[in-house]
Design a protein around this motif. Structure first.
Motif, mmCIF file in Angstrom:
data_model
loop_
_atom_site.group_PDB
_atom_site.id
_atom_site.type_symbol
_atom_site.label_atom_id
_atom_site.label_comp_id
_atom_site.label_asym_id
_atom_site.label_seq_id
_atom_site.Cartn_x
_atom_site.Cartn_y
_atom_site.Cartn_z
ATOM 1 N N GLU A 128 5.347 6.678 -8.611
ATOM 2 C CA GLU A 128 4.899 8.001 -8.185
ATOM 3 C C GLU A 128 5.587 8.428 -6.895
ATOM 4 O O GLU A 128 5.990 9.584 -6.732
ATOM 5 C CB GLU A 128 3.376 7.973 -7.986
ATOM 6 C CG GLU A 128 2.755 9.279 -7.560
ATOM 7 C CD GLU A 128 1.278 9.131 -7.253
ATOM 8 O OE1 GLU A 128 0.801 9.753 -6.290
ATOM 9 O OE2 GLU A 128 0.597 8.358 -7.972
ATOM 10 N N ILE A 129 5.771 7.485 -5.970
ATOM 11 C CA ILE A 129 6.409 7.774 -4.685
ATOM 12 C C ILE A 129 7.904 8.034 -4.858
ATOM 13 O O ILE A 129 8.504 8.785 -4.089
ATOM 14 C CB ILE A 129 6.139 6.620 -3.699
ATOM 15 C CG1 ILE A 129 4.660 6.657 -3.269
ATOM 16 C CG2 ILE A 129 7.044 6.693 -2.472
ATOM 17 C CD1 ILE A 129 4.200 5.430 -2.534
ATOM 18 N N ASN A 155 0.860 -1.188 0.000
ATOM 19 C CA ASN A 155 0.000 0.000 0.000
ATOM 20 C C ASN A 155 0.897 1.239 0.000
ATOM 21 O O ASN A 155 2.129 1.130 0.094
ATOM 22 C CB ASN A 155 -0.970 0.005 1.198
ATOM 23 C CG ASN A 155 -0.255 -0.097 2.532
ATOM 24 O OD1 ASN A 155 0.795 0.535 2.750
ATOM 25 N ND2 ASN A 155 -0.800 -0.894 3.449
ATOM 26 N N LYS A 156 0.288 2.404 -0.094
ATOM 27 C CA LYS A 156 1.039 3.649 -0.203
ATOM 28 C C LYS A 156 1.936 3.876 1.002
ATOM 29 O O LYS A 156 3.094 4.302 0.870
ATOM 30 C CB LYS A 156 0.069 4.825 -0.355
ATOM 31 C CG LYS A 156 0.757 6.167 -0.571
ATOM 32 C CD LYS A 156 -0.259 7.276 -0.821
ATOM 33 C CE LYS A 156 0.445 8.595 -1.090
ATOM 34 N NZ LYS A 156 -0.538 9.683 -1.357
ATOM 35 N N GLU A 157 1.421 3.586 2.205
ATOM 36 C CA GLU A 157 2.184 3.825 3.436
ATOM 37 C C GLU A 157 3.441 2.954 3.483
ATOM 38 O O GLU A 157 4.527 3.434 3.835
ATOM 39 C CB GLU A 157 1.308 3.555 4.660
ATOM 40 C CG GLU A 157 0.189 4.551 4.896
ATOM 41 C CD GLU A 157 -0.944 4.455 3.882
ATOM 42 O OE1 GLU A 157 -1.584 5.480 3.591
ATOM 43 O OE2 GLU A 157 -1.175 3.325 3.367
ATOM 44 N N ASN A 180 -0.057 -0.834 -7.737
ATOM 45 C CA ASN A 180 1.070 -0.688 -6.811
ATOM 46 C C ASN A 180 2.378 -0.379 -7.523
ATOM 47 O O ASN A 180 3.226 0.340 -6.986
ATOM 48 C CB ASN A 180 1.206 -1.949 -5.946
ATOM 49 C CG ASN A 180 0.205 -1.957 -4.817
ATOM 50 O OD1 ASN A 180 0.163 -1.053 -3.991
ATOM 51 N ND2 ASN A 180 -0.630 -2.986 -4.762
ATOM 52 N N SER A 203 6.020 4.078 0.773
ATOM 53 C CA SER A 203 6.654 5.336 1.211
ATOM 54 C C SER A 203 7.656 5.082 2.325
ATOM 55 O O SER A 203 8.756 5.648 2.340
ATOM 56 C CB SER A 203 5.586 6.329 1.689
ATOM 57 O OG SER A 203 4.720 6.691 0.654
ATOM 58 N N LEU A 256 2.161 3.241 -8.273
ATOM 59 C CA LEU A 256 2.268 3.960 -6.998
ATOM 60 C C LEU A 256 3.727 4.049 -6.562
ATOM 61 O O LEU A 256 4.193 5.104 -6.107
ATOM 62 C CB LEU A 256 1.431 3.240 -5.938
ATOM 63 C CG LEU A 256 1.251 3.927 -4.589
ATOM 64 C CD1 LEU A 256 0.591 5.290 -4.748
ATOM 65 C CD2 LEU A 256 0.402 3.038 -3.672
#
Length: 378
Positions: free
Chosen positions: A150-151, A102-104, A144, A107, A147
């Motif tokens: 992007e991150i 996931n994003k968290e 994902n 990151s 993502l």
């Protein structure tokens, strides 16, 4: 200061894949916490032994490392930084499953110096993913992957597999084309192997697993090589392809027979001419960590063994074995040690040999296991 690699094993999965024979299984949060506490203790055990070493690569594998919560992963990362000397340009990889990212988490990885993300796609078609027992679908993978870009991840590997049950050549070509469209820096493309102790092995013995024949397997593999070369990927190891300058440092440590330390359940190490491995029993690992006796197998490597390993591991690399480098290391040319074997394999069209290198031919790649066995000295 000697430079080595480090592997950290996370044995936990949301669900074990039907083809997997790795040390992996599902577990409660309490058991995961106890395991990570033991893992940190193991790091402390090695802190003194590795004081004169620099870690040039770290690979957190599994299992599914991305199943671990951020709080628990934070303990592992802090343990690494507290106990070991890390090289400034360290390659730091983590394996992940699209169904547990996931994003968290993504990151967190990037913000804590994990600079290489390996994502297990395996196949583009959802019916094949279901057949494999995977917990994700292709849409989750794409979401994902994008993502992670992007991150800020600039080094991503995608794992894919061919010769799967009910997989056609068209299915495989579709997987490859879609993966290449995403422009990852690295692609690992493996042929499915039916391993003992897996669900697939049980189904295979019952005649309930419909696999592509050997001819179709090789067609898939040869298409892979040609297609990825056409699209700017260097074929640098039997199953691995990379954009310029993006070869996996950690995996090359294994293939070039360099030293590494393995932490965690079932992990293997090679240090100071000794190979050893940890217990694969989770209860024993956790209970015995304070006694420092989690190692269940230890073997001193003789010069003869080291020579053989250098040959069959090094031949996995497309660049092959450097005759000069080999001779400098062992004081004798591989052309002398293996004169008969090399002559025979060359005549069969399996090896290409000149005054600088020994490498596999395209035919030799297809019959690589036959080649490797030839270098196991009696």
């Amino acid at each position: 200061m000697k430079e080595i690699g480090m592997y950290i094993h996370i044995p936990f999965c949301a669900q074990k894949c039907l083809y997997c024979d790795f040390c992996s299984f599902s577990a409660t949060e309490e058991m995961i916490s106890k395991y990570i506490d033991a893992l940190i203790k193991e790091m402390k055990i090695y802190e003194e032994k590795l004081r004169k070493c620099k870690i040039k690569s770290i690979f957190i594998g599994g299992g599914t490392p991305s199943i671990i919560s951020i709080n628990k992963m934070d303990k592992i990362i802090n343990g690494i930084h507290s106990n070991f000397n890390l090289k400034e340009d360290l390659e730091f990889s983590i394996e992940s499953n699209p169904g547990t990212l996931n994003k968290e988490k993504i990151s967190y990885y990037l913000n804590h110096n994990i600079n290489r993300l390996s994502i297990g796609l395996q196949a583009w078609q959802d019916f094949l993913l279901k057949k494999l027992g995977r917990v994700h679908n292709s849409k989750e993978f794409v979401r994902n992957y994008l993502l992670a870009r992007e991150i800020g991840f600039k080094n991503i590997n995608i794992d894919i597999m061919f010769a799967l049950p009910n997989q056609s050549i068209n299915h495989w070509q579709e997987t490859l084309r879609n993966v290449v469209t995403l422009k990852p820096e690295h692609i690992s493309a493996y042929s499915l192997k039916i391993e003992e102790g897996t669900v697939f092995n049980q189904l295979y013995k019952k005649g309930e697993l419909h696999l592509p024949d050997e001819e179709k397997d090789r067609k898939m593999y040869h298409f892979t090589i040609d297609y990825l070369l056409e699209n700017g990927y260097k074929h640098y190891e039997i199953s691995n392809f990379a954009k310029e300058g993006q070869e996996c440092i950690h995996n090359k440590i294994y293939w070039e027979n360099e030293e590494y330390i393995g932490l965690g359940l079932g992990a293997h190490s090679y240090l100071n001419k000794i190979r050893y491995s940890n217990t694969t029993d989770l209860k024993d690992y956790i209970e015995n960590i304070d006694k420092k006796n989690i190692c269940v197998h230890k073997e001193e490597i003789s010069i003869k063994d080291e020579i053989a390993e250098t040959m069959f591991l090094g031949l996995r690399m497309m660049k092959g074995i450097s005759i000069k480098k080999f001779t400098k290391k062992f004081g004798i040319s591989p052309l002398k040690v293996y004169s008969n074997e090399i002559c025979d394999l060359k005549e069969k069209g399996l090896l290409q040999v000149d005054d600088q290198v020994i490498r596999l031919t395209r035919k030799g790649i297809d019959l690589s296991n036959h080649v490797f066995v030839a270098f196991l000295l009696d």
